[in-house]
Design a protein around this motif. Sequence first.
Motif, PDB file in Angstrom:
ATOM      1  N   ASN A  39     -19.164   9.765   0.188  1.00  0.00           N
ATOM      2  CA  ASN A  39     -19.417   8.334  -0.024  1.00  0.00           C
ATOM      3  C   ASN A  39     -18.292   7.598  -0.741  1.00  0.00           C
ATOM      4  O   ASN A  39     -18.391   6.392  -0.960  1.00  0.00           O
ATOM      5  CB  ASN A  39     -20.726   8.092  -0.796  1.00  0.00           C
ATOM      6  CG  ASN A  39     -21.944   8.431   0.029  1.00  0.00           C
ATOM      7  OD1 ASN A  39     -21.966   8.213   1.235  1.00  0.00           O
ATOM      8  ND2 ASN A  39     -22.973   8.975  -0.607  1.00  0.00           N
ATOM      9  N   TYR A  40     -17.222   8.292  -1.090  1.00  0.00           N
ATOM     10  CA  TYR A  40     -16.122   7.634  -1.785  1.00  0.00           C
ATOM     11  C   TYR A  40     -14.965   7.347  -0.834  1.00  0.00           C
ATOM     12  O   TYR A  40     -14.460   8.237  -0.151  1.00  0.00           O
ATOM     13  CB  TYR A  40     -15.616   8.481  -2.950  1.00  0.00           C
ATOM     14  CG  TYR A  40     -16.489   8.372  -4.181  1.00  0.00           C
ATOM     15  CD1 TYR A  40     -16.369   7.281  -5.047  1.00  0.00           C
ATOM     16  CD2 TYR A  40     -17.455   9.337  -4.459  1.00  0.00           C
ATOM     17  CE1 TYR A  40     -17.174   7.170  -6.168  1.00  0.00           C
ATOM     18  CE2 TYR A  40     -18.272   9.235  -5.578  1.00  0.00           C
ATOM     19  CZ  TYR A  40     -18.119   8.142  -6.434  1.00  0.00           C
ATOM     20  OH  TYR A  40     -18.927   8.030  -7.533  1.00  0.00           O
ATOM     21  N   LEU A  41     -14.544   6.086  -0.832  1.00  0.00           N
ATOM     22  CA  LEU A  41     -13.373   5.649  -0.093  1.00  0.00           C
ATOM     23  C   LEU A  41     -12.219   5.552  -1.081  1.00  0.00           C
ATOM     24  O   LEU A  41     -12.334   4.884  -2.116  1.00  0.00           O
ATOM     25  CB  LEU A  41     -13.621   4.279   0.543  1.00  0.00           C
ATOM     26  CG  LEU A  41     -12.430   3.606   1.227  1.00  0.00           C
ATOM     27  CD1 LEU A  41     -12.011   4.393   2.469  1.00  0.00           C
ATOM     28  CD2 LEU A  41     -12.780   2.164   1.599  1.00  0.00           C
ATOM     29  N   THR A  42     -11.113   6.236  -0.794  1.00  0.00           N
ATOM     30  CA  THR A  42      -9.949   6.162  -1.663  1.00  0.00           C
ATOM     31  C   THR A  42      -8.748   5.650  -0.881  1.00  0.00           C
ATOM     32  O   THR A  42      -8.570   5.971   0.293  1.00  0.00           O
ATOM     33  CB  THR A  42      -9.602   7.530  -2.279  1.00  0.00           C
ATOM     34  OG1 THR A  42      -9.361   8.475  -1.234  1.00  0.00           O
ATOM     35  CG2 THR A  42     -10.748   8.027  -3.150  1.00  0.00           C
ATOM     36  N   ILE A  43      -7.940   4.850  -1.552  1.00  0.00           N
ATOM     37  CA  ILE A  43      -6.718   4.292  -0.956  1.00  0.00           C
ATOM     38  C   ILE A  43      -5.619   4.393  -2.005  1.00  0.00           C
ATOM     39  O   ILE A  43      -5.763   3.866  -3.113  1.00  0.00           O
ATOM     40  CB  ILE A  43      -6.914   2.820  -0.541  1.00  0.00           C
ATOM     41  CG1 ILE A  43      -8.124   2.668   0.386  1.00  0.00           C
ATOM     42  CG2 ILE A  43      -5.652   2.294   0.135  1.00  0.00           C
ATOM     43  CD1 ILE A  43      -8.459   1.212   0.717  1.00  0.00           C
ATOM     44  N   LYS A  44      -4.542   5.055  -1.647  1.00  0.00           N
ATOM     45  CA  LYS A  44      -3.445   5.226  -2.594  1.00  0.00           C
ATOM     46  C   LYS A  44      -2.098   5.084  -1.889  1.00  0.00           C
ATOM     47  O   LYS A  44      -1.969   5.393  -0.712  1.00  0.00           O
ATOM     48  CB  LYS A  44      -3.520   6.594  -3.271  1.00  0.00           C
ATOM     49  CG  LYS A  44      -4.753   6.792  -4.140  1.00  0.00           C
ATOM     50  CD  LYS A  44      -4.707   8.143  -4.842  1.00  0.00           C
ATOM     51  CE  LYS A  44      -5.926   8.316  -5.737  1.00  0.00           C
ATOM     52  NZ  LYS A  44      -5.894   9.608  -6.479  1.00  0.00           N
ATOM     53  N   GLY A  45      -1.108   4.639  -2.663  1.00  0.00           N
ATOM     54  CA  GLY A  45       0.233   4.573  -2.113  1.00  0.00           C
ATOM     55  C   GLY A  45       0.983   3.340  -2.583  1.00  0.00           C
ATOM     56  O   GLY A  45       0.513   2.588  -3.429  1.00  0.00           O
ATOM     57  N   SER A  46       2.159   3.145  -2.012  1.00  0.00           N
ATOM     58  CA  SER A  46       3.020   2.029  -2.372  1.00  0.00           C
ATOM     59  C   SER A  46       3.413   1.223  -1.152  1.00  0.00           C
ATOM     60  O   SER A  46       3.648   1.783  -0.081  1.00  0.00           O
ATOM     61  CB  SER A  46       4.292   2.540  -3.069  1.00  0.00           C
ATOM     62  OG  SER A  46       3.972   3.229  -4.275  1.00  0.00           O
ATOM     63  N   LEU A  47       3.490  -0.079  -1.340  1.00  0.00           N
ATOM     64  CA  LEU A  47       3.936  -0.982  -0.283  1.00  0.00           C
ATOM     65  C   LEU A  47       5.270  -1.589  -0.705  1.00  0.00           C
ATOM     66  O   LEU A  47       5.447  -1.971  -1.882  1.00  0.00           O
ATOM     67  CB  LEU A  47       2.905  -2.091  -0.050  1.00  0.00           C
ATOM     68  CG  LEU A  47       1.521  -1.619   0.401  1.00  0.00           C
ATOM     69  CD1 LEU A  47       0.572  -2.812   0.503  1.00  0.00           C
ATOM     70  CD2 LEU A  47       1.595  -0.876   1.723  1.00  0.00           C
ATOM     71  N   LYS A  48       6.189  -1.689   0.230  1.00  0.00           N
ATOM     72  CA  LYS A  48       7.512  -2.214  -0.069  1.00  0.00           C
ATOM     73  C   LYS A  48       7.597  -3.699   0.248  1.00  0.00           C
ATOM     74  O   LYS A  48       7.164  -4.138   1.316  1.00  0.00           O
ATOM     75  CB  LYS A  48       8.573  -1.453   0.740  1.00  0.00           C
ATOM     76  CG  LYS A  48       9.993  -1.898   0.460  1.00  0.00           C
ATOM     77  CD  LYS A  48      10.998  -1.109   1.297  1.00  0.00           C
ATOM     78  CE  LYS A  48      12.428  -1.572   1.016  1.00  0.00           C
ATOM     79  NZ  LYS A  48      13.398  -0.819   1.838  1.00  0.00           N
ATOM     80  N   GLU A  49       8.139  -4.436  -0.684  1.00  0.00           N
ATOM     81  CA  GLU A  49       8.311  -5.883  -0.495  1.00  0.00           C
ATOM     82  C   GLU A  49       9.548  -6.166   0.344  1.00  0.00           C
ATOM     83  O   GLU A  49      10.610  -5.590   0.115  1.00  0.00           O
ATOM     84  CB  GLU A  49       8.437  -6.567  -1.858  1.00  0.00           C
ATOM     85  CG  GLU A  49       8.556  -8.077  -1.769  1.00  0.00           C
ATOM     86  CD  GLU A  49       8.831  -8.697  -3.122  1.00  0.00           C
ATOM     87  OE1 GLU A  49       8.192  -9.712  -3.429  1.00  0.00           O
ATOM     88  OE2 GLU A  49       9.669  -8.153  -3.873  1.00  0.00           O
ATOM     89  N   VAL A  50       9.376  -7.029   1.326  1.00  0.00           N
ATOM     90  CA  VAL A  50      10.471  -7.408   2.204  1.00  0.00           C
ATOM     91  C   VAL A  50      10.629  -8.916   2.165  1.00  0.00           C
ATOM     92  O   VAL A  50       9.652  -9.662   2.238  1.00  0.00           O
ATOM     93  CB  VAL A  50      10.207  -6.966   3.656  1.00  0.00           C
ATOM     94  CG1 VAL A  50      11.329  -7.436   4.569  1.00  0.00           C
ATOM     95  CG2 VAL A  50      10.057  -5.447   3.718  1.00  0.00           C
ATOM     96  N   LYS A  51      11.845  -9.391   2.055  1.00  0.00           N
ATOM     97  CA  LYS A  51      12.097 -10.843   2.040  1.00  0.00           C
ATOM     98  C   LYS A  51      12.908 -11.247   3.252  1.00  0.00           C
ATOM     99  O   LYS A  51      13.614 -10.438   3.845  1.00  0.00           O
ATOM    100  CB  LYS A  51      12.844 -11.247   0.766  1.00  0.00           C
ATOM    101  CG  LYS A  51      12.009 -11.102  -0.494  1.00  0.00           C
ATOM    102  CD  LYS A  51      12.711 -11.715  -1.681  1.00  0.00           C
ATOM    103  CE  LYS A  51      11.850 -11.666  -2.934  1.00  0.00           C
ATOM    104  NZ  LYS A  51      12.494 -12.294  -4.096  1.00  0.00           N
TER     105      LYS A  51
END
Length: 227
Positions: free
Chosen positions: A215-227
Amino acid sequence: MHKHSAFGLCAAIIAMVFVGCGGGVAKIDYRMNIAGLDANSYFNWSAKGVSVQDGFDAATGASKAKSTTRFDQVVTYDIPENAAKRTGNTIPGGLRSLFLYPVAADSTRVYDNLTVTANGKQVTIRYVHRDSAYEIATDANGKLDVLTGCKSVRGIATTEDQHTFTLKPEFSKTGQASGNMTDFDWSKATLTPEVFNPNATRHYTGALDVAYANNYLTIKGSLKEVK
């Protein structure tokens, strides 16, 4: 210090950090019990020099660390001023809303009929929020690419007060208007890819690790910013 002064100073610091930094990453650490919100559900994130550990505060009925506002100002929209206007989104709107469920009352999840299904490591998340339906799906390895994994359909419901929404008959399982989001018929909707606003001055790319078990939803990680 007066509460209002402290809040104003905090907002000013966030704005200065936002404007003063160049590219970077937004780190996500998310856990939600989709059977019923509990103390083990949380939304932790960091970006632009801001680091937040957040969860739902039953006493106030809101997020403990104000992520509903702060995440929008720092991450979701390209500049702080656009957070209030809801323009210039840097990530898909459906993903932004998903992040905020652990810091909201569980009645929000129930009303939106949020569901999670898993086929091996592949995870699919669906929910109906306000006048839109969202589908967020990973690949076979549980990776959610923010540029390809989000879809939505808008205009599925009507409202008179922006608080209570009614499904249109053409999107209802019964063929009748309904205020129950469990009546939304996914087979009657055409979902289209949802990404960042093309007019935004910056956006995020990358893949997040998504898992669903007990029943547990987990989300982990990094997103990179782009300009």
